[in-house]
Design a protein around this motif. Structure first.
Motif, PDB file in Angstrom:
ATOM      1  N   THR A 217     -14.365   0.504  -1.129  1.00 30.63           N
ATOM      2  CA  THR A 217     -14.900  -0.361  -0.380  1.00 30.63           C
ATOM      3  C   THR A 217     -14.937  -0.114   1.109  1.00 30.63           C
ATOM      4  OG1 THR A 217     -13.009  -1.635  -0.578  1.00 30.63           O
ATOM      5  CG2 THR A 217     -14.716  -2.325  -2.253  1.00 30.63           C
ATOM      6  N   LYS A 218     -14.377   1.046   1.355  1.00 33.66           N
ATOM      7  CA  LYS A 218     -14.191   1.539   2.573  1.00 33.66           C
ATOM      8  C   LYS A 218     -13.310   0.253   3.477  1.00 33.66           C
ATOM      9  CE  LYS A 218     -16.337   5.239   2.641  1.00 33.66           C
ATOM     10  NZ  LYS A 218     -15.541   5.825   1.409  1.00 33.66           N
ATOM     11  N   SER A 219     -12.173  -0.127   2.897  1.00 34.87           N
ATOM     12  CA  SER A 219     -11.487  -1.049   3.579  1.00 34.87           C
ATOM     13  C   SER A 219     -10.097  -0.581   3.860  1.00 34.87           C
ATOM     14  CB  SER A 219     -11.395  -2.424   2.485  1.00 34.87           C
ATOM     15  OG  SER A 219     -10.252  -3.259   2.788  1.00 34.87           O
ATOM     16  N   PRO A 220      -9.734  -0.297   5.052  1.00 40.19           N
ATOM     17  CA  PRO A 220      -8.684   0.172   5.575  1.00 40.19           C
ATOM     18  C   PRO A 220      -7.429  -0.782   5.248  1.00 40.19           C
ATOM     19  CG  PRO A 220     -10.339   0.393   7.251  1.00 40.19           C
ATOM     20  CD  PRO A 220     -10.845  -0.653   6.331  1.00 40.19           C
ATOM     21  N   ALA A 221      -7.758  -2.070   5.110  1.00 45.75           N
ATOM     22  CA  ALA A 221      -6.829  -3.206   5.036  1.00 45.75           C
ATOM     23  C   ALA A 221      -6.248  -3.051   3.399  1.00 45.75           C
ATOM     24  CB  ALA A 221      -7.065  -4.536   5.334  1.00 45.75           C
ATOM     25  N   VAL A 222      -7.145  -2.971   2.509  1.00 47.14           N
ATOM     26  CA  VAL A 222      -6.470  -2.562   1.411  1.00 47.14           C
ATOM     27  C   VAL A 222      -5.809  -1.327   0.749  1.00 47.14           C
ATOM     28  CG1 VAL A 222      -7.422  -2.659  -1.192  1.00 47.14           C
ATOM     29  CG2 VAL A 222      -8.589  -4.220   0.464  1.00 47.14           C
ATOM     30  N   VAL A 223      -6.379  -0.250   1.693  1.00 46.24           N
ATOM     31  CA  VAL A 223      -5.510   0.938   1.683  1.00 46.24           C
ATOM     32  C   VAL A 223      -4.159   0.730   2.165  1.00 46.24           C
ATOM     33  CG1 VAL A 223      -5.562   3.220   2.441  1.00 46.24           C
ATOM     34  CG2 VAL A 223      -7.569   2.283   1.664  1.00 46.24           C
ATOM     35  N   GLU A 224      -4.102  -0.036   3.367  1.00 49.09           N
ATOM     36  CA  GLU A 224      -3.021  -0.279   3.885  1.00 49.09           C
ATOM     37  C   GLU A 224      -1.944  -1.210   2.871  1.00 49.09           C
ATOM     38  OE1 GLU A 224      -1.237   1.042   6.320  1.00 49.09           O
ATOM     39  OE2 GLU A 224       0.439  -0.168   6.456  1.00 49.09           O
ATOM     40  N   SER A 225      -2.456  -1.796   2.295  1.00 50.47           N
ATOM     41  CA  SER A 225      -1.718  -2.641   1.519  1.00 50.47           C
ATOM     42  C   SER A 225      -1.172  -1.720   0.199  1.00 50.47           C
ATOM     43  CB  SER A 225      -2.563  -3.745   0.749  1.00 50.47           C
ATOM     44  OG  SER A 225      -2.063  -4.323  -0.261  1.00 50.47           O
ATOM     45  N   ALA A 226      -1.987  -1.028  -0.220  1.00 54.36           N
ATOM     46  CA  ALA A 226      -1.495   0.014  -1.315  1.00 54.36           C
ATOM     47  C   ALA A 226      -0.345   1.082  -0.690  1.00 54.36           C
ATOM     48  CB  ALA A 226      -2.710   1.013  -1.626  1.00 54.36           C
ATOM     49  N   ARG A 227      -0.644   1.226   0.523  1.00 51.02           N
ATOM     50  CA  ARG A 227       0.448   2.085   1.270  1.00 51.02           C
ATOM     51  C   ARG A 227       1.657   1.385   1.262  1.00 51.02           C
ATOM     52  NH1 ARG A 227       2.574   4.154   6.270  1.00 51.02           N
ATOM     53  NH2 ARG A 227       2.194   2.364   7.291  1.00 51.02           N
ATOM     54  N   ARG A 228       1.867   0.105   1.416  1.00 52.92           N
ATOM     55  CA  ARG A 228       2.850  -0.699   1.577  1.00 52.92           C
ATOM     56  C   ARG A 228       3.552  -0.838   0.363  1.00 52.92           C
ATOM     57  NH1 ARG A 228       1.748  -4.932   6.578  1.00 52.92           N
ATOM     58  NH2 ARG A 228       1.190  -3.189   8.105  1.00 52.92           N
ATOM     59  N   ALA A 229       2.673  -1.054  -0.738  1.00 47.33           N
ATOM     60  CA  ALA A 229       3.091  -1.431  -1.955  1.00 47.33           C
ATOM     61  C   ALA A 229       3.948   0.013  -2.476  1.00 47.33           C
ATOM     62  CB  ALA A 229       1.823  -1.483  -3.134  1.00 47.33           C
ATOM     63  N   MET A 230       3.119   1.241  -2.198  1.00 43.61           N
ATOM     64  CA  MET A 230       3.947   2.228  -2.506  1.00 43.61           C
ATOM     65  C   MET A 230       5.311   2.546  -1.641  1.00 43.61           C
ATOM     66  SD  MET A 230       3.197   5.631  -3.158  1.00 43.61           S
ATOM     67  CE  MET A 230       4.654   6.028  -3.968  1.00 43.61           C
ATOM     68  N   LEU A 231       5.455   2.071  -0.544  1.00 43.53           N
ATOM     69  CA  LEU A 231       6.659   2.065   0.356  1.00 43.53           C
ATOM     70  C   LEU A 231       7.790   0.970  -0.327  1.00 43.53           C
ATOM     71  CD1 LEU A 231       5.426   2.336   3.821  1.00 43.53           C
ATOM     72  CD2 LEU A 231       6.766   3.896   2.711  1.00 43.53           C
ATOM     73  N   LEU A 232       7.183   0.100  -0.960  1.00 44.87           N
ATOM     74  CA  LEU A 232       7.789  -0.859  -1.765  1.00 44.87           C
ATOM     75  C   LEU A 232       8.904  -0.363  -2.991  1.00 44.87           C
ATOM     76  CD1 LEU A 232       9.057  -3.873  -1.255  1.00 44.87           C
ATOM     77  CD2 LEU A 232       6.982  -4.602  -2.909  1.00 44.87           C
ATOM     78  N   LEU A 233       8.086   0.912  -3.448  1.00 41.52           N
ATOM     79  CA  LEU A 233       8.804   1.572  -4.861  1.00 41.52           C
ATOM     80  C   LEU A 233       9.957   1.667  -4.675  1.00 41.52           C
ATOM     81  CD1 LEU A 233       5.690   3.531  -6.256  1.00 41.52           C
ATOM     82  CD2 LEU A 233       6.856   1.188  -7.106  1.00 41.52           C
ATOM     83  N   TRP A 234      10.512   2.870  -3.462  1.00 42.16           N
ATOM     84  CA  TRP A 234      11.680   3.308  -3.650  1.00 42.16           C
ATOM     85  C   TRP A 234      12.817   1.980  -3.375  1.00 42.16           C
ATOM     86  CZ3 TRP A 234      15.663   4.058   0.178  1.00 42.16           C
ATOM     87  CH2 TRP A 234      16.555   5.008  -0.401  1.00 42.16           C
ATOM     88  N   PRO A 235      12.600   1.377  -2.610  1.00 44.05           N
ATOM     89  CA  PRO A 235      13.771   0.301  -2.597  1.00 44.05           C
ATOM     90  C   PRO A 235      13.991  -0.306  -3.783  1.00 44.05           C
ATOM     91  CG  PRO A 235      12.385  -0.080  -0.466  1.00 44.05           C
ATOM     92  CD  PRO A 235      11.783   0.922  -1.399  1.00 44.05           C
ATOM     93  N   LEU A 236      12.793  -0.797  -4.500  1.00 50.89           N
ATOM     94  CA  LEU A 236      12.727  -1.540  -5.978  1.00 50.89           C
ATOM     95  C   LEU A 236      13.667  -0.411  -6.647  1.00 50.89           C
ATOM     96  CD1 LEU A 236       9.233  -3.144  -6.343  1.00 50.89           C
ATOM     97  CD2 LEU A 236      11.470  -4.076  -6.076  1.00 50.89           C
TER      98      LEU A 236
END
Lengths: 689, 174
Positions: A30-49
């Motif tokens: 959908t060419k939505s940088p905000a959603v991609v950014e959300s995916a990136r942040r979710a990715m960054l959450l994985l390691w602490p979890l």
């Protein structure tokens, strides 16, 4: 309580990983940088979890929570705390958490890089890394849960389950655990799996970028440039994992060798083979714009072999097809490998026309042609390894017959290929990109070739008449001389041109082209390792005998005298039977004492035979206490090996480390350096045309 | 002498252990096989129970008994081939380090060379396709260095594009 928390966090991490995959795809579509950014942040959450979940698991391990079946299987009260921590990756379920944890760490690191120039890659890199993490987490969530506990039903049955199987079931607390397999309590085995896993997961990063390049159609060499250092680091870890595994086998398994062509070893070697081929062939794409399709194939293969290697060692398929079918994670692995492999191939076929070479090859002796031969040889070794590992499974599947494909097969099949690789290592550094002829290579090669011949003749008269070993020594000498000549030639040219002292010039050379000279140091280290491998394979001698006290056994230049034997219990409750033997040389001079021993681990009810070793640069005297029965206390059986030159293998691995650090050392400004390089290349090409 | 006595004692002890197991047929013939002779054969056989472990180094009790069996067979005058044959009959071909080249097992030996040859053929064909005969002037390595200055060190200087580039760059910096 802690078990529920740990499992809960793993489940959340799994969901977050899936969200990350979904959001990245949706955001890209959908060419939505905000959603991609959300995916990136979710990715960054994985390691602490996953770190939290791992922390919980470690807490359970060190506090003797034996009601958790994984804790029960891999620890016991007797084990020291550090071993309880490392037991995390000593068992199946824990090692899958460990894999996910490392994967998420690498994925986080890569998502933290600057993405300005490569925005279009980001979502797809997230998809690949998060999907791989999600796959491993799914194995933990659904099949191999390290947090599952023992429950006692009203019928008195003990069952393993995450939650109470029925309302009346009560938690069951065993008083002590099984203890970690003693083979895994050795320091080598504590570091070896993390190294190997690090190698495995870091190869996922270049693969992720390759897939991103295929999907986005940005098929220039950008993905290779971004991931060059990742590939080197992956290769470093994988290589070190292999060497440490060899060292561990040598020190712990008690068969006098470091490599037995065991399927588990080969499982780790296979991605190394494709990874090494990849490291070489990406240079052709960077310098000459050729082989784009081939590099894609190599990185896809490497990724698949990483997963396949984990599959081989984790699903029991190697011991028997039936174990595989019964193993809960076997079929799931199979499906995942199939899915990623077929999807990758489909993408590759889709982009095939875009991946044509930009230029042509001009000579069969050019450096790119020689690199291609190198690739062919690595792939040939891979074919042999793959088929050797898979054939017993195929045989069992189709004929029901169990067969062993053992060392003689691999030795015979791969030795000529490794020899050919060494020969290539000798001539390739002398070749040039685009065009070299027999004449141009020959002019620089003949001196090294002649000197290597002289060395071989000296060895013939002083060391060995074994023809195969002499061929090996010739090739080793050739590669070493050519490589040293290359250093000298470049340092000399630079010192003349820049009026520098040769040592300074050499130092500056490393600064200018770390990859090339780091690579050459790696070649040198490989040859040092080859000396060790050749030594033990060609010249190992062994004998075995039962000795009464004060009697001797002689082998080669050594003689050992059985002095005494003692039994005692070590601090970690190991029951140690330790012999003392004196070592003499052939003239009867005293050289020292060795203490071969047998350790018995009561918790695991298993023996370990630990050799006494006397390492020198010439050879390694390796003494095993094979047998000693207290009832017949006057005799002990010893097995002695003399392993010539083996220590060069370990020395070589240290040099290797230096080489790879030089090759992977970051440039001050890689982007700038690369731009400057391209400008120069363009200038050269225009001048040449 | 001492040594022979020792081995005789060992063989005797082992004979007693095996007596029940081996229907009391064990009777050591001299000379008693040495450990090395036993290991030489055991090394070529794979433990029928453990994965991928040669019989000479396998630490399990079962393997110790198998090694004793080899010793027994040797002392009875069995040849190496007979001993191997015995183990294959008892435990299947998996005890051999390599599958015998018959039936499906042919594939072990035939497939890798075929694939490698096919790979080599493909590579050769691909390379032939890529290589266009270079123009006569391009044959000289000198032309690869910009404006030919790289080789000014004299004819003996190595004709390496890289060295040329290096020198070129150094000159620019001066």
């Amino acid at each position: 309580m802690f078990a529920e928390i740990g499992y809960g966090i793993i489940v959340v991490a799994f969901i977050v990983a899936l969200y990350s995959v979904g959001a990245a795809i949706y955001g890209e579509r959908t060419k939505s940088p905000a959603v991609v950014e959300s995916a990136r942040r979710a990715m960054l959450l994985l390691w602490p979890l996953i770190s939290l979940a791992a922390g919980t698991l470690i807490y359970l391990l060190i506090t003797n929570h034996f009601e958790v079946s994984f804790v029960y299987e891999v620890t016991s009260r007797e084990m020291p705390t550090y071993l309880k921590i490392t037991a995390w990756w000593g068992g199946q379920a824990g090692s899958l958490v460990f894999w996910s944890w490392l994967m998420s760490a690498f994925a986080s690191l890569v998502t933290l890089r600057k993405w300005e120039r490569d925005r279009e890659f980001l979502p797809w890199v997230i998809v690949v890394t998060a999907l791989t993490t999600a796959f491993f987490l799914s194995l933990v969530v659904f099949y191999e849960n390290p947090f599952a506990r023992f429950w006692q039903t009203t019928g008195g049955q003990i069952v393993t389950s995450m939650f109470a199987p029925s309302a009346s079931a009560v938690a069951y607390f065993p008083s002590d655990g099984n203890g970690l397999n003693p083979l895994l309590r050795h320091p080598g085995m504590i570091i070896h799996p993390p190294m190997l896993y690090l190698g495995f997961v870091s190869f996922v990063i270049p693969y992720a970028f390759a897939i991103a390049a295929l999907i986005t159609g940005r098929t220039d060499d950008r993905w290779i440039r971004i991931t060059r250092r990742w590939t080197l680091i992956a290769w470093l870890f994988l290589s070190f994992g292999l060497v440490l595994g060899g060292r561990w086998a040598y020190d712990v398994l008690g068969w006098g060798g470091f490599w037995g062509w065991d399927p588990v070893e080969i499982a780790a070697l296979m991605p190394w083979l494709t990874g090494t081929a990849f490291l070489h062939s990406v240079m052709i794409q960077e310098k000459r714009g050729l082989l784009k399709q081939w590099n894609m194939i190599l990185i896809i293969l490497t990724y698949s072999l990483v997963i396949f290697g984990t599959f081989l060692t984790r699903t029991g398929v190697l011991s028997s097809v039936h174990a595989f079918a019964q193993s809960s994670i076997g079929p799931v692995f199979f499906v995942f490998i199939g899915f990623t492999f077929i999807t990758s191939l489909a993408l590759l076929i889709y982009r095939w026309p875009d991946l044509r070479g930009e230029t042509e090859m001009k000579s069969l002796l050019s450096r790119e042609a020689l690199f291609l031969l190198n690739n062919l040889l690595f792939m040939s070794v891979l074919v042999i390894c793959f088929w050797g590992v898979v054939f017993p499974i195929v045989s069992q599947l189709f004929t029901g017959q169990t067969v062993t494909v053992g060392p003689p097969f691999y030795d015979r099949a791969t030795a000529p290929l490794f020899a050919a690789l060494m020969f290539l290592m000798g001539i390739a550094p002398l070749s040039t990109w685009k065009r070299s002829t027999v004449g141009t290579i020959g002019r620089v090669l003949w001196k090294s070739a002649a000197a290597a011949l002289v060395i071989t003749i000296i060895l013939f008269f002083t060391y060995t008449q074994n023809i195969i070993a002499l061929v090996g020594f010739y090739l080793i000498a050739l590669v070493l001389l050519v490589t040293l000549y290359e250093f000298w030639r470049a340092a000399w040219a630079r010192s003349k041109a820049a009026k520098e002292n040769v040592a300074v010039a050499l130092w500056n050379l490393f600064g200018r082209d770390r990859r090339r000279y780091g690579g050459y140091i790696i070649h040198i280290s490989m040859m040092l390792m080859a000396v060790g491998i050749l030594g033990i394979n060609a010249f190992q001698i062994q004998t075995q005998g039962t000795l009464a006290l004060n009697n001797s056994l002689t082998l080669g230049n050594y003689s050992i005298k059985y002095e005494s034997i003692a039994q005692f219990t070590a601090a970690d409750n190991r029951q140690v039977t330790r012999a003392v033997v004196n070592v003499y040389d052939k003239n009867g001079s005293y050289l020292g004492q060795l203490y071969p021993r047998i350790d018995y681990y009561p918790d695991a009810q298993q023996n370990m035979t630990i050799p006494g070793e006397r390492p020198t640069l010439q050879d390694d005297l390796y003494v095993l206490l094979v047998d000693w029965q207290p009832a017949s206390a006057n005799g002990a059986t010893f097995k002695i090996f003399v392993n010539p030159l083996i220590n060069w293998l370990w020395i070589g691995s240290l040099v290797f480390f230096v080489g790879i650090i030089i090759a992977a050392w970051p440039d001050r400004d890689p982007e700038y350096a690369s731009v400057r390089w391209r400008a120069r290349r363009a200038e050269q090409t225009s001048a040449a045309d | 002498m001492n040594r022979i006595l020792r081995f005789a004692l060992y063989a005797l002890a082992f004979g007693i252990v095996l007596a029940g197991f081996w229907a009391a047929t064990a009777h050591a013939q001299s000379p008693t096989p040495t450990d090395d002779e036993v290991n030489r054969i055991a090394h070529q056989l794979y433990c029928p129970v453990c994965e991928n472990t040669p019989l000479d180094v396998c630490p399990t009790e079962a393997c110790r008994q198998w090694r004793d069996l080899i010793r027994q067979q040797l002392s009875e005058g069995w040849t190496e081939a007979q001993i191997k044959q015995y183990f294959v009959q008892q435990y299947g071909v998996r005890v051999l380090a390599e599958p015998p080249a018959s039936g499906l097992n042919w594939l072990v030996y035939v497939l890798p060379p075929l694939i490698i040859l096919a790979g080599a053929f493909l590579l050769f064909r691909a390379m032939r396709g890529w290589i266009k005969p270079p123009a006569a002037s391009a044959l000289s390595p000198l032309s690869s260095s910009p404006n030919g200055r790289g080789m000014s060190e004299g004819e003996d200087a190595p004709k390496d594009e890289y060295v040329a580039r290096l020198e070129e760059e150094l000159k620019k910096r001066k």
